[in-house]
Design an enzyme around this catalytic site. Structure first.
Site, PDB file in Angstrom:
ATOM      1  N   ARG A  64      -8.563  -0.383   4.911  1.00  0.00           N
ATOM      2  CA  ARG A  64      -7.793   0.653   4.422  1.00  0.00           C
ATOM      3  C   ARG A  64      -6.416   0.042   3.773  1.00  0.00           C
ATOM      4  NH1 ARG A  64      -6.790   5.877   7.618  1.00  0.00           N
ATOM      5  NH2 ARG A  64      -5.690   6.168   5.684  1.00  0.00           N
TER       6      ARG A  64
ATOM      7  N   CYS B  60      -4.250  13.008  13.276  1.00  0.00           N
ATOM      8  CA  CYS B  60      -4.921  11.731  13.207  1.00  0.00           C
ATOM      9  C   CYS B  60      -4.864  10.907  14.367  1.00  0.00           C
ATOM     10  CB  CYS B  60      -4.424  10.976  11.861  1.00  0.00           C
ATOM     11  SG  CYS B  60      -2.947  10.060  12.095  1.00  0.00           S
TER      12      CYS B  60
ATOM     13  N   ARG C 175       1.207  14.499  13.472  1.00  0.00           N
ATOM     14  CA  ARG C 175       1.593  14.308  11.993  1.00  0.00           C
ATOM     15  C   ARG C 175       1.638  15.537  11.112  1.00  0.00           C
ATOM     16  NH1 ARG C 175      -1.060   8.758   9.782  1.00  0.00           N
ATOM     17  NH2 ARG C 175       1.113   8.906   8.503  1.00  0.00           N
ATOM     18  N   PRO C 176       2.602  16.504  11.595  1.00  0.00           N
ATOM     19  CA  PRO C 176       2.607  17.889  10.826  1.00  0.00           C
ATOM     20  C   PRO C 176       3.182  17.614   9.074  1.00  0.00           C
ATOM     21  CG  PRO C 176       4.062  17.838  12.324  1.00  0.00           C
ATOM     22  CD  PRO C 176       3.405  16.638  12.586  1.00  0.00           C
TER      23      PRO C 176
ATOM     24  N   ASP D 172       5.285  19.856   8.113  1.00  0.00           N
ATOM     25  CA  ASP D 172       6.460  21.017   7.817  1.00  0.00           C
ATOM     26  C   ASP D 172       7.365  20.837   7.060  1.00  0.00           C
ATOM     27  OD1 ASP D 172       6.668  19.429   9.996  1.00  0.00           O
ATOM     28  OD2 ASP D 172       7.878  20.844  11.076  1.00  0.00           O
TER      29      ASP D 172
ATOM     30  N   LYS E 290       0.713  -1.253  -0.160  1.00  0.00           N
ATOM     31  CA  LYS E 290      -0.098   0.012  -0.009  1.00  0.00           C
ATOM     32  C   LYS E 290       0.922   1.377  -0.080  1.00  0.00           C
ATOM     33  CE  LYS E 290      -1.661   1.675   4.089  1.00  0.00           C
ATOM     34  NZ  LYS E 290      -1.158   3.047   4.403  1.00  0.00           N
ATOM     35  N   ASN E 291       1.900   1.327   0.819  1.00  0.00           N
ATOM     36  CA  ASN E 291       2.742   2.494   1.138  1.00  0.00           C
ATOM     37  C   ASN E 291       3.624   2.627  -0.205  1.00  0.00           C
ATOM     38  OD1 ASN E 291       1.068   3.225   3.078  1.00  0.00           O
ATOM     39  ND2 ASN E 291       2.851   2.620   4.729  1.00  0.00           N
TER      40      ASN E 291
ATOM     41  N   ASP F  97       4.668   0.393  12.030  1.00  0.00           N
ATOM     42  CA  ASP F  97       3.537  -0.339  11.499  1.00  0.00           C
ATOM     43  C   ASP F  97       3.460  -1.734  11.958  1.00  0.00           C
ATOM     44  OD1 ASP F  97       2.846   2.137  10.320  1.00  0.00           O
ATOM     45  OD2 ASP F  97       3.577   1.528   8.337  1.00  0.00           O
TER      46      ASP F  97
ATOM     47  N   ARG G 221      -4.601  10.772   4.899  1.00  0.00           N
ATOM     48  CA  ARG G 221      -3.705  11.924   4.993  1.00  0.00           C
ATOM     49  C   ARG G 221      -2.555  11.909   3.665  1.00  0.00           C
ATOM     50  NH1 ARG G 221      -2.261  14.030   9.199  1.00  0.00           N
ATOM     51  NH2 ARG G 221      -0.105  14.346   8.508  1.00  0.00           N
TER      52      ARG G 221
END
Ligand code: EPU
Length: 418
Positions: free
Chosen positions: A397, A117, A122-123, A125, A22-23, A305, A93
């Site tokens: 998901r 989340c 989880r910014p 920046d 997925k990622n 994960d 996200r």
């Protein structure tokens, strides 16, 4: 809302095939925004996040993206609309991955700023700062990242900390930028390497992916290509934990053990007997399960994960395990649910101390995020009696047909449609 029901304890046997990662596929889908010409991605997992990313692409004007039998195709037209709206981004996200490609291809982008989340603030920046260094003007307006530039310019960028999607966003932006970009402090994850392979197949000039320093020579355009997505290492790890927690012998096929060294080492430290043979990993049911400590860190260390699934396993192991989550600040939400199943866990800040072995018993539990739901499945398979996991949409998901795959291994698991 669907639920997952498990009648435990289950003894698993047989073989299971791992899906594509997925990622890896999420940034590769975003990369289609950069490409002129037909693209075909194979080994694409049919999971909710992939479907959401396809929706994002369609919203951006890429209407010809199709997913059929694990193969995703797109003709590679230009994106039209440079806006990823709140309603799509809030459900996933990783939609922020379109920011770099839109800026590089169209010179403008408006992407909803992802909120915090379940697992942390989880910014983004690092993404924004790095794109600014490439010449983008970026403002946060009405909850959106609004960015523009003439053509992005190559730059030297040092990430303060490792960021997976940050590295990917910048690699994609730099692929079409003017000149050379040097990214330092990059994430080393196999998914970053797979994205670089895909981009290079499309004509990009990227070197060093998989190391901390990635060099990208910008090119004027990218052409279509074919690419096969790497196997999902987190799905593989989840099956490994499920087999170990239920003292089962199974074979996990079409995986890449090379992406799971820290996990395989840890499982062996716990007494789990493993055999790697080409693209298969066999778990054997012998020996006793011993507790081990884990600290999550970026690749190649133990992945965040798999922390939740490992905790379910440690609840069944002999001894005390200290599990330290360092990547996300709120990723211990599964502890309360595991306790309801009889696990003995104490939390101190970002650390969970698990005293095993606890006799787990089935219960009604609530999934709080994707990997927490995978943890509850592992616990439910090992527990005595019926476990019902509410909010099964979290598992959908990121895991393809999870109950069908586990049924194939002999588990008594079913989906209750709600
Ligand atoms: N961070 C910042 N600022 C930034 C970016 C990151 O402070 O601009 C912080 C994060 O808050 C976090 C740490 O840096 O504490 C690492 O975050 P990273 O950016 O690496 O995470 P991500 O790219 O948002 C990806 C995966 C996650 C996985 C993490 C860590 C995708 C689409 N998502 O997220 O996957 O947990 O890397 O490995 O690749 C999952 O699949 O369940 C999942 C959450």
């Amino acid at each position: 809302m669907d639920k997952i029901r498990i009648q435990g304890p289950c003894r698993l046997h047989g073989k299971v095939r791992v899906s594509g990662a997925k990622n890896a596929v999420l940034p590769e889908l975003a990369a289609m925004l950069l490409v002129e010409g037909p693209v075909s991605l194979r080994n694409v997992p049919v999971v909710r996040d992939v479907q959401t990313m396809i929706k994002v692409l369609r919203h951006l004007g890429m209407r010809d993206v199709t997913l059929d039998g694990g193969t995703l195709r797109a003709e590679g037209g230009a994106p039209g609309e440079p806006e990823a709206p709140y309603d799509l981004v809030r459900t996933m996200r990783a939609s922020i991955l379109v920011l770099g490609p839109l800026l590089a291809r169209l010179g403008r982008a408006k992407v909803s700023l992802p909120g915090g989340c379940a697992i942390g603030a989880r910014p983004i920046d690092y993404h924004i700062e790095a794109l600014r260094r490439m010449g983008a003007e970026i403002a946060i307006e009405h909850g959106y990242v609004v960015a523009s530039c003439a053509r992005l310019k190559g730059a030297e960028i040092v990430f303060d900390d490792r960021t997976v999607t940050g590295t990917e966003n910048l690699m994609m932006a730099a692929a079409l930028a003017d000149g050379r970009t040097v990214l330092k402090g990059c994430a080393l994850e196999p998914e970053v390497v797979d994205l670089a392979r895909f981009l290079n197949a499309c004509g990009a000039r990227i070197e060093g992916a998989g190391t901390g320093r990635i060099v990208i020579e910008g090119v004027p355009r990218l052409h279509g290509a074919e690419h096969t997505v790497i196997p999902d290492r987190i799905e593989t790890g989840t099956f490994l934990m499920a087999a170990a927690a239920t003292r089962s012998g199974i074979t996990i096929e079409r995986c890449d053990a090379g992406h799971l060294e820290s996990v395989l080492d840890k499982l062996q430290e716990c007494g789990v007997a493993l055999r790697v043979d080409g693209d298969a990993i066999a778990v054997q049911p012998d020996g006793s399960l011993r507790a081990a400590n884990v600290t999550t860190r970026p690749y190649p260390d133990f992945p965040t994960d798999l922390q939740a699934q490992f905790m379910a396993l440690m609840a069944r192991a002999e001894g005390v395990s200290i599990i330290n989550e360092t990547v996300f600040e709120n990723r211990l939400m599964h502890v309360g649910e595991l306790r309801r199943m009889g696990a003995r866990i104490v939390v101190d800040g970002q650390t969970a101390i698990v005293a095993g072995p606890a006799p787990l018993s089935g219960a009604q539990v609530m999934a709080s995020d994707l990997r927490a739901s995978a943890c509850l499945i592992v616990a439910g398979l090992a527990a005595d009696g019926e476990t019902v996991i509410n909010r099964a949409y979290h598992i959908d998901r990121g895991y393809e047909r999870v109950e069908t795959k586990l049924q194939g291994l002999g588990a008594r698991i079913e989906r209750i449609s709600g």
